[in-house]
Design a protein around this motif. Structure first.
Motif, PDB file in Angstrom:
ATOM      1  N   GLN A  95       0.614  -1.271  -0.128  1.00  0.00           N
ATOM      2  CA  GLN A  95      -0.083  -0.062  -0.129  1.00  0.00           C
ATOM      3  C   GLN A  95       0.916   1.321   0.046  1.00  0.00           C
ATOM      4  O   GLN A  95       0.393   2.278   0.140  1.00  0.00           O
ATOM      5  CB  GLN A  95      -0.814  -0.011   1.159  1.00  0.00           C
ATOM      6  N   GLY A  96       2.023   1.038  -0.070  1.00  0.00           N
ATOM      7  CA  GLY A  96       3.087   2.041  -0.177  1.00  0.00           C
ATOM      8  C   GLY A  96       3.834   2.730   1.336  1.00  0.00           C
ATOM      9  O   GLY A  96       4.368   3.586   1.282  1.00  0.00           O
ATOM     10  N   PHE A  97       3.375   1.882   2.122  1.00  0.00           N
ATOM     11  CA  PHE A  97       3.972   2.269   3.472  1.00  0.00           C
ATOM     12  C   PHE A  97       5.300   1.514   3.884  1.00  0.00           C
ATOM     13  O   PHE A  97       5.399   0.135   3.570  1.00  0.00           O
ATOM     14  CB  PHE A  97       3.004   1.717   4.774  1.00  0.00           C
ATOM     15  N   ASP A  98       6.484   2.053   3.999  1.00  0.00           N
ATOM     16  CA  ASP A  98       7.714   1.466   4.295  1.00  0.00           C
ATOM     17  C   ASP A  98       7.556   0.668   5.454  1.00  0.00           C
ATOM     18  O   ASP A  98       7.251   1.002   6.690  1.00  0.00           O
ATOM     19  CB  ASP A  98       8.938   2.331   4.676  1.00  0.00           C
ATOM     20  N   SER A  99       7.692  -0.631   5.183  1.00  0.00           N
ATOM     21  CA  SER A  99       7.387  -1.608   6.481  1.00  0.00           C
ATOM     22  C   SER A  99       8.516  -2.853   6.412  1.00  0.00           C
ATOM     23  O   SER A  99       8.835  -3.296   5.446  1.00  0.00           O
ATOM     24  CB  SER A  99       6.064  -2.530   6.047  1.00  0.00           C
ATOM     25  N   ARG A 100       8.921  -2.977   7.531  1.00  0.00           N
ATOM     26  CA  ARG A 100      10.062  -4.056   7.784  1.00  0.00           C
ATOM     27  C   ARG A 100       9.833  -5.042   9.016  1.00  0.00           C
ATOM     28  O   ARG A 100       9.372  -4.451  10.026  1.00  0.00           O
ATOM     29  CB  ARG A 100      11.353  -3.427   8.165  1.00  0.00           C
ATOM     30  N   LEU A 101      10.351  -6.125   9.009  1.00  0.00           N
ATOM     31  CA  LEU A 101      10.442  -7.058  10.155  1.00  0.00           C
ATOM     32  C   LEU A 101      11.681  -7.007  10.604  1.00  0.00           C
ATOM     33  O   LEU A 101      12.574  -6.794  10.122  1.00  0.00           O
ATOM     34  CB  LEU A 101       9.980  -8.526   9.745  1.00  0.00           C
ATOM     35  N   LEU A 102      11.991  -7.128  12.008  1.00  0.00           N
ATOM     36  CA  LEU A 102      12.968  -6.716  12.828  1.00  0.00           C
ATOM     37  C   LEU A 102      13.129  -7.903  13.725  1.00  0.00           C
ATOM     38  O   LEU A 102      12.061  -8.472  14.304  1.00  0.00           O
ATOM     39  CB  LEU A 102      13.141  -5.417  13.509  1.00  0.00           C
ATOM     40  N   ALA A 103      14.191  -8.302  14.399  1.00  0.00           N
ATOM     41  CA  ALA A 103      14.390  -9.097  15.330  1.00  0.00           C
ATOM     42  C   ALA A 103      15.813  -9.228  16.180  1.00  0.00           C
ATOM     43  O   ALA A 103      16.650  -8.397  15.747  1.00  0.00           O
ATOM     44  CB  ALA A 103      14.391 -10.469  14.914  1.00  0.00           C
ATOM     45  N   GLY A 104      15.646  -9.640  17.327  1.00  0.00           N
ATOM     46  CA  GLY A 104      16.696  -9.718  18.106  1.00  0.00           C
ATOM     47  C   GLY A 104      17.758 -10.353  17.598  1.00  0.00           C
ATOM     48  O   GLY A 104      17.205 -11.608  16.819  1.00  0.00           O
TER      49      GLY A 104
END
Length: 537
Positions: free
Chosen positions: A232-241
């Protein structure tokens, strides 16, 4: 922006008032600020302005991901001159036996006692080396983002070093919050929840509706949400320890290894790769994989890999999903957080760092959880940790429900009635009319997605006076997209179905509202119409 402008102006005054050639000694500016307080914004603006003043200036960042992301915005040759790692800056000046006018050190807290590429301890700290070779050094620091035992760029170390070298010191602090929709209370809540310190925000934060925050039970659901948001145009990321190993090789087909694996008992329930290494020797990476850690942060395909603290620190995204690994968990029996360095795969932390590791893990997860500007999703591998976070969030939600009315279907009259228009609302009768055109000269449009828009109503009283003419008309039924939006958007408090026959003329187009909503925008309540059009696409 007032704080940032004050700091910017005062630093520029120092630049203009002094020759910066060593005749009057050396100067050190120390700027303290937490995540999202505008440190990098101030730093980059200072770089631009100082260069325009025809003074030497270089931007130093020990975090390669942040430095490379900034450098990617300009040509490679110019980037090589303006953006450097502190170690290479020091080495260049050591070899040339020269001093430099101005150095801006961002993320100074990440300066290491054993900096790359040699990763050996220097005779002097890198902070001391930089100050000795620079007439004006500007340090941006946040002790709560020190995440390795060998991070030495603390506020106290910088100050003690500057005092030892006889520098004139200027100290400033930034605390106005721009990330996490401007909620300093959210960061204070994280401090309390993660056991970093007790705060007055133990039960929540202000402007709750401006930041979406969810605890999820399935990381696959979190992943799908973020992929949809990215589409949808939103900068989105998965992050983890750093609770999983990071492969230095690719699969035979060039795909990344799925290093991050989550099990339910013996059953594998989730797997994804880390963000890519900068290079792979034996196998060519498959098409669509970002070329490096810094490319992962800006490449839309980065949503298909998981970033760690080293590839996202100093950066921000619209939405983030954070996976809390088994190295950091909440113990319900002792009601305390525990951290196990043996379950951490960051080799630079080292297995001998157990006594320090709890605080390092707390700092790491606070940093990860503060990367989202619009929303944060959280999944904890450990079930007890997940339940603890749910309890803490439930307290926030329960208090919020007591403070505010929540999303519900209401009437147009109830939606608009308030102190400003109470008298008009009580006196206004309802009529039936086939259609009504309301011209709107003051308004604000905001895209939602898929051709849907918010149109904010500036003069609510005048609009209500007009719309009362058709309040007896049949109501429009919202479509599935709008129903889902009303359900999933916490900023929307109340809504009413628009009467049929209503046409709004905003000069550039005419549209028929589907629903009218009360929503929270930057802490203020706004009345908006929701409509769909292809004209603005």
């Amino acid at each position: 922006m007032d704080q940032q402008l004050v700091v910017f102006d005062r630093v520029m005054q120092i630049v203009r008032d002094h020759q910066l050639d060593g005749t009057n000694g050396r100067y050190v500016v120390m700027i303290k600020g937490g995540p999202g307080t505008g440190k990098s914004v101030v730093g980059l603006n200072l770089l631009s302005k100082i260069l325009r003043e025809e003074k030497q200036c270089v931007y130093l960042a020990p975090n390669a991901a942040f430095k490379n992301c900034m450098a990617n915005k300009i040509d490679r040759e110019r980037a090589g001159r303006l953006f450097k790692h502190p170690y290479f800056y020091n080495r260049e000046l050591t070899e040339s036996q020269k001093s430099f006018q101005v150095a801006i050190v961002d993320e100074a807290h990440r300066i290491s006692s054993t900096p790359p590429p040699m990763q050996k301890k220097l005779e002097k700290s890198l902070v001391e080396c930089i100050i000795e070779k620079t007439y004006l050094t500007i340090f941006f620091t946040d002790d709560n983002q020190m995440i390795r035992p060998k991070d030495i760029g603390s506020y106290s170390h910088v100050k003690e070093t500057a005092q030892k070298l006889g520098c004139q010191i200027y100290e400033y602090e930034l605390d106005a919050q721009f990330r996490c929709t401007g909620s300093e209370g959210y960061l204070n809540w994280l401090d309390d929840v993660l056991g970093i310190r007790s705060t007055a925000n133990a039960s929540g934060w202000e402007n709750l509706d401006d930041l979406e925050f969810y605890i999820v039970d399935d990381p696959n659901v979190m992943k799908e949400h973020l992929i949809q948001l990215q589409a949808q145009g939103f900068d989105s990321r998965l992050l983890a320890g750093y609770a999983w190993p990071w492969s230095k090789t690719l699969q035979q087909n060039g795909q990344l290894m799925n290093d991050v694996k989550i099990y339910d008992g013996d059953t594998l329930t989730f797997e994804m790769p880390w963000n890519p290494q900068d290079s792979y020797k034996e196998t060519k990476r498959a098409r669509g994989i970002p070329t490096s850690g810094s490319d992962w942060a800006v490449n839309p395909e980065g949503v298909n890999q998981i970033g760690c603290i080293h590839t996202c620190q100093g950066l921000e995204f619209d939405y983030v999903g954070v996976i809390i690994g088994e190295e950091f968990r909440y113990n319900p029996k002792t009601e305390t957080w525990e951290a196990d360095v043996k379950k951490c795969h960051d080799k630079k932390i080292g297995s001998n760092s157990q006594t320090q590791f709890l605080r390092l893990a707390q700092n790491t997860y606070k940093t990860l959880l503060s990367r989202g500007m619009k929303g944060v999703f959280v999944y904890a591998v450990d079930k007890n940790t997940r339940e603890y976070l749910k309890r803490r969030l439930k307290v926030v939600k329960d208090i919020d429900k007591a403070r505010f009315y929540h999303k519900k279907l209401t009437s147009i009259r109830e939606l608009f009635v308030g102190e400003r228009i109470q008298i008009v609302a009580e006196e206004a009768p309802g009529y039936y009319s086939t259609d009504l055109v309301i011209p709107l000269h003051q308004y604000s449009l905001k895209p939602i997605s898929h051709g849907y828009y918010f149109c904010d109503i500036t003069d609510e009283q005048l609009f209500f006076e007009n719309i009362t003419q058709i309040l007896e008309n049949d109501e429009k039924e919202p479509d599935d997209f709008i129903k889902n939006m009303l359900k999933e958007t916490p900023q929307i408090r109340n809504y009413a179905k628009a009467p049929s026959g209503l046409i709004v003329d905003i000069d550039i187009l005419k549209f028929e509202p589907i629903v009218i909503v009360k929503r929270i925008v930057e802490g203020k309540e706004v009345t908006s119409m929701v409509f769909r059009t292809e004209v603005l696409n």
